[in-house]
Design a protein around this motif. Structure first.
Motif, PDB file in Angstrom:
ATOM      1  N   ALA A 350       0.826  -1.205   0.000  1.00 58.28           N
ATOM      2  CA  ALA A 350       0.000   0.000   0.000  1.00 58.28           C
ATOM      3  C   ALA A 350       0.861   1.256   0.000  1.00 58.28           C
ATOM      4  O   ALA A 350       0.481   2.290  -0.578  1.00 58.28           O
ATOM      5  N   ALA A 351       2.047   1.170   0.633  1.00 63.20           N
ATOM      6  CA  ALA A 351       2.926   2.345   0.707  1.00 63.20           C
ATOM      7  C   ALA A 351       3.775   2.503  -0.546  1.00 63.20           C
ATOM      8  O   ALA A 351       3.934   3.613  -1.061  1.00 63.20           O
ATOM      9  N   TYR A 352       4.318   1.410  -1.061  1.00 67.10           N
ATOM     10  CA  TYR A 352       5.282   1.504  -2.154  1.00 67.10           C
ATOM     11  C   TYR A 352       4.667   1.216  -3.522  1.00 67.10           C
ATOM     12  O   TYR A 352       5.224   1.657  -4.529  1.00 67.10           O
ATOM     13  N   GLY A 353       3.577   0.459  -3.599  1.00 70.92           N
ATOM     14  CA  GLY A 353       2.991   0.092  -4.883  1.00 70.92           C
ATOM     15  C   GLY A 353       3.963  -0.704  -5.739  1.00 70.92           C
ATOM     16  O   GLY A 353       4.395  -0.265  -6.802  1.00 70.92           O
ATOM     17  N   PHE A 354       4.316  -1.898  -5.281  1.00 72.53           N
ATOM     18  CA  PHE A 354       5.374  -2.676  -5.925  1.00 72.53           C
ATOM     19  C   PHE A 354       5.031  -3.043  -7.364  1.00 72.53           C
ATOM     20  O   PHE A 354       3.897  -3.427  -7.672  1.00 72.53           O
ATOM     21  N   ASP A 355       6.045  -2.934  -8.213  1.00 74.39           N
ATOM     22  CA  ASP A 355       5.891  -3.384  -9.588  1.00 74.39           C
ATOM     23  C   ASP A 355       5.999  -4.895  -9.676  1.00 74.39           C
ATOM     24  O   ASP A 355       5.423  -5.526 -10.557  1.00 74.39           O
ATOM     25  N   ALA A 356       6.767  -5.487  -8.764  1.00 70.04           N
ATOM     26  CA  ALA A 356       6.913  -6.943  -8.722  1.00 70.04           C
ATOM     27  C   ALA A 356       7.312  -7.354  -7.319  1.00 70.04           C
ATOM     28  O   ALA A 356       7.975  -6.602  -6.599  1.00 70.04           O
ATOM     29  N   ILE A 357       6.914  -8.566  -6.928  1.00 66.44           N
ATOM     30  CA  ILE A 357       7.200  -9.114  -5.601  1.00 66.44           C
ATOM     31  C   ILE A 357       7.776 -10.509  -5.780  1.00 66.44           C
ATOM     32  O   ILE A 357       7.196 -11.337  -6.491  1.00 66.44           O
ATOM     33  N   GLY A 358       8.908 -10.772  -5.145  1.00 63.82           N
ATOM     34  CA  GLY A 358       9.511 -12.096  -5.184  1.00 63.82           C
ATOM     35  C   GLY A 358       9.527 -12.713  -3.794  1.00 63.82           C
ATOM     36  O   GLY A 358       9.914 -12.060  -2.828  1.00 63.82           O
ATOM     37  N   ALA A 369       2.420 -16.928  -0.902  1.00 70.89           N
ATOM     38  CA  ALA A 369       2.218 -16.420  -2.256  1.00 70.89           C
ATOM     39  C   ALA A 369       0.794 -16.697  -2.734  1.00 70.89           C
ATOM     40  O   ALA A 369       0.150 -15.832  -3.341  1.00 70.89           O
ATOM     41  N   HIS A 370       0.274 -17.893  -2.431  1.00 76.90           N
ATOM     42  CA  HIS A 370      -1.091 -18.222  -2.843  1.00 76.90           C
ATOM     43  C   HIS A 370      -2.112 -17.323  -2.138  1.00 76.90           C
ATOM     44  O   HIS A 370      -3.090 -16.869  -2.754  1.00 76.90           O
ATOM     45  N   ARG A 371      -1.909 -17.053  -0.866  1.00 76.79           N
ATOM     46  CA  ARG A 371      -2.844 -16.200  -0.134  1.00 76.79           C
ATOM     47  C   ARG A 371      -2.834 -14.777  -0.690  1.00 76.79           C
ATOM     48  O   ARG A 371      -3.875 -14.137  -0.820  1.00 76.79           O
ATOM     49  N   LEU A 372      -1.658 -14.278  -1.026  1.00 78.66           N
ATOM     50  CA  LEU A 372      -1.584 -12.929  -1.584  1.00 78.66           C
ATOM     51  C   LEU A 372      -2.192 -12.881  -2.985  1.00 78.66           C
ATOM     52  O   LEU A 372      -2.896 -11.923  -3.336  1.00 78.66           O
ATOM     53  N   MET A 373      -1.969 -13.919  -3.774  1.00 77.92           N
ATOM     54  CA  MET A 373      -2.542 -13.948  -5.131  1.00 77.92           C
ATOM     55  C   MET A 373      -4.061 -14.056  -5.102  1.00 77.92           C
ATOM     56  O   MET A 373      -4.748 -13.598  -6.021  1.00 77.92           O
ATOM     57  N   ASP A 378      -4.537  -8.309  -9.783  1.00 77.68           N
ATOM     58  CA  ASP A 378      -3.372  -7.430  -9.741  1.00 77.68           C
ATOM     59  C   ASP A 378      -2.225  -8.098  -8.984  1.00 77.68           C
ATOM     60  O   ASP A 378      -1.064  -8.029  -9.411  1.00 77.68           O
ATOM     61  N   TRP A 379      -2.537  -8.754  -7.878  1.00 79.73           N
ATOM     62  CA  TRP A 379      -1.514  -9.465  -7.117  1.00 79.73           C
ATOM     63  C   TRP A 379      -0.959 -10.639  -7.924  1.00 79.73           C
ATOM     64  O   TRP A 379       0.241 -10.901  -7.903  1.00 79.73           O
ATOM     65  N   CYS A 380      -1.813 -11.328  -8.638  1.00 78.47           N
ATOM     66  CA  CYS A 380      -1.357 -12.464  -9.454  1.00 78.47           C
ATOM     67  C   CYS A 380      -0.353 -12.012 -10.505  1.00 78.47           C
ATOM     68  O   CYS A 380       0.638 -12.704 -10.782  1.00 78.47           O
ATOM     69  N   ALA A 381      -0.586 -10.843 -11.093  1.00 72.04           N
ATOM     70  CA  ALA A 381       0.287 -10.358 -12.156  1.00 72.04           C
ATOM     71  C   ALA A 381       1.658  -9.963 -11.640  1.00 72.04           C
ATOM     72  O   ALA A 381       2.649 -10.018 -12.380  1.00 72.04           O
ATOM     73  N   ARG A 382       1.742  -9.569 -10.378  1.00 71.85           N
ATOM     74  CA  ARG A 382       2.999  -9.049  -9.834  1.00 71.85           C
ATOM     75  C   ARG A 382       3.769 -10.061  -8.992  1.00 71.85           C
ATOM     76  O   ARG A 382       4.923  -9.840  -8.652  1.00 71.85           O
ATOM     77  N   MET A 383       3.142 -11.152  -8.646  1.00 78.99           N
ATOM     78  CA  MET A 383       3.731 -12.099  -7.695  1.00 78.99           C
ATOM     79  C   MET A 383       4.627 -13.116  -8.397  1.00 78.99           C
ATOM     80  O   MET A 383       4.260 -13.689  -9.423  1.00 78.99           O
TER      81      MET A 383
END
Length: 490
Positions: A350-358, A369-373, A378-383
């Motif tokens: 929410a603070a940084y607006g990540f372009d990608a998360i590893g 990862a599954h819980r966030l997706m 939007d989360w699926c595309a970046r995870m």
């Protein structure tokens, strides 16, 4: 006068010089280090300090060159503490240097020494001056000076020093350039005592443990009276067996099979700079977390290495700044459950607006990862959930041949390339420097790279961040993107 090897000869010489029996006793009590420690120093529970049987020879040594190749938790730090306190009393108008490669190694040792000098009744009146910055400096009323310094880039912090005694702790981490500067800072006829825990590298420390002109010691962890069969069995399980590199190095105190350093520490140090907007938080169970609000413009990436019961979790945030990847935040969690960890990741996003998360798929990473997706497309595309031991498909080779690489090797090479090209910037984090300095690998029977297990949680978070950035750039760059890399088996 230094103590002769024969105490009876020392008594005779002192008597011929006119010393009384009482004066001779006091002289010997000072110059016998074990007796000095028992008279003036206390153990961890306040009892008079007592020498363990295996410590006698080393503590009383008069060798100008001495090397310890030991396991963990055998009393190396206690010996250094005693030697520094003894030298203050017995070596007036001399100078001693305690040297390490990393601040994480030097800070607790110097804090322990300062506490000893300030709280010991017989020593406290002698402390005349104390400085902690820019380096540790203690001056005593009899002219004795004690320095504490880390090597710094290329060993530059040892330049200009000229001391009579060098004590090197965690010597296995010292770089070759640091050793070069350290050697030149010892006065002629000076003493050099070296303490280390082997890590498999065939470096200067390894050579020192085979020098015939140096007194050599090997203290395995089993010498400690508190080392139990239960602890030995636990360490064997954690390190992957009694023939594993971790057990051979840290428990047996032996060099074992040759290993190589994963990272060039000089390259790492060249990428360290003070970042004014760096944000760091260290949280335990139940502690609240608020992400920063003054966030600079730029594209941000998150790397996560998850732990919970035994290991910590590390979250690192990177921002692109022209050609650079800049580490702008670190969140260190210990004993924080996975539900709370997910909430912190969401707050960071929410603070940084990540372009990608590893995220490292080890421990509970895959479930996280599954819980966030599941939060949305939007989360699926970046995870990106990375299975370190699996294979990743990269863009085909020029002849069209598919290119498949082990994920952890690709991540590591990306970090190495960024550091070699100076396109990554790290804040001065002692935890990270310690991990990068000590990370090693060896080749398995099939030629595959095997990275040693250990304290590498920040490195793994960095690995995830740089690979997530790499994949995002290929997917979203202006050039026609190659086939999207995928992790086989996930």
């Amino acid at each position: 006068m230094s103590l002769p090897w024969n105490v009876r000869r020392a008594r005779n010489q002192l008597r011929r010089r006119g010393f009384s029996n009482e004066e001779i006793d006091r002289w010997l009590a000072l110059h016998r280090r074990s007796q000095f420690a028992g008279a003036h120093l206390t153990g961890p529970r306040g009892e008079p300090w007592r020498v363990r049987d295996y410590q006698w020879a080393s503590l009383e040594s008069l060798a100008r060159r001495k090397t310890h190749c030991d396991g963990r938790d055998v009393g190396k730090t206690a010996e250094i503490e005693i030697i520094a306190a003894w030298a203050m009393a017995a070596w007036p108008n001399r100078q001693m240097l305690i040297a390490t490669q990393c601040e994480n190694h030097l800070f607790p040792l110097m804090q322990r020494l300062i506490h000893r000098f300030q709280t010991t009744e017989a020593l406290a009146p002698s402390l005349a001056e104390l400085k902690r910055s820019p380096s540790w400096f203690l001056r005593f009323t009899n002219g004795f000076v004690l320095w504490g310094r880390i090597a710094g880039p290329h060993g530059m912090n040892f330049q200009g020093l000229h001391v009579d005694w060098q004590i090197v702790d965690e010597a296995q981490e010292m770089t070759e350039t640091a050793w070069s500067e350290l050697f030149q800072s010892l006065n002629g006829g000076g003493w050099r005592w070296v303490y280390g825990v082997p890590n498999g590298l065939r470096n200067t420390f390894h050579r020192m443990t085979h020098m015939p002109d140096a007194e050599q010691y090997n203290w395995p962890s089993s010498l400690n009276p508190e080392f139990t069969p239960e602890k030995d069995a636990e360490l064997a399980r954690l390190y992957g067996g009694r023939d594993s590199p971790g057990y051979v190095h840290r428990v047996l105190g032996q060099h074992g099979a040759p290993a190589q350093a994963v990272f060039n520490l000089e390259d790492y140090l060249a990428c360290v700079s003070v970042e004014p907007d760096f944000h760091e938080a260290k949280l335990g169970e139940g502690e609240a977390y608020e992400p920063p609000t003054n966030i600079a413009e730029g594209t941000h990436y998150l790397g996560c290495d998850l732990g919970y019961a035994r290991d910590p979790s590390e979250f690192v945030v990177y921002r692109t700044d022209g050609p650079y990847l800049v580490n702008v935040a670190r969140v260190h969690l210990r004993g924080v459950n996975y539900v709370r960890q997910q909430q912190i990741i969401e707050a960071l996003d929410a603070a940084y607006g990540f372009d990608a998360i590893g995220i490292d798929c080890g421990n509970n990473g895959r479930a996280m990862a599954h819980r966030l997706m599941s939060l949305g497309a939007d989360w699926c595309a970046r995870m990106h959930a990375f299975e370190f031991g699996s294979v990743i498909e990269l863009e085909p080779l020029p002849d069209g041949t598919p290119q498949r690489r082990v994920v952890k090797e690709v991540m590591t090479e990306l970090l190495e390339r960024h550091m070699a090209e100076r396109t990554i910037r790290f804040p001065p984090l002692p935890d990270r420097e310690t991990q990068y300095a000590g990370h090693t690998y060896h080749h398995g029977a099939a030629g595959r790279i095997i990275y040693e297990k250990g304290d590498d949680h920040l490195i793994d978070a960095d690995r995830c961040a740089v690979l997530a950035h790499h994949l995002a750039v290929h997917q979203h760059g202006s050039a026609p993107p190659p086939p999207r890399p995928r992790v086989v088996g996930f």
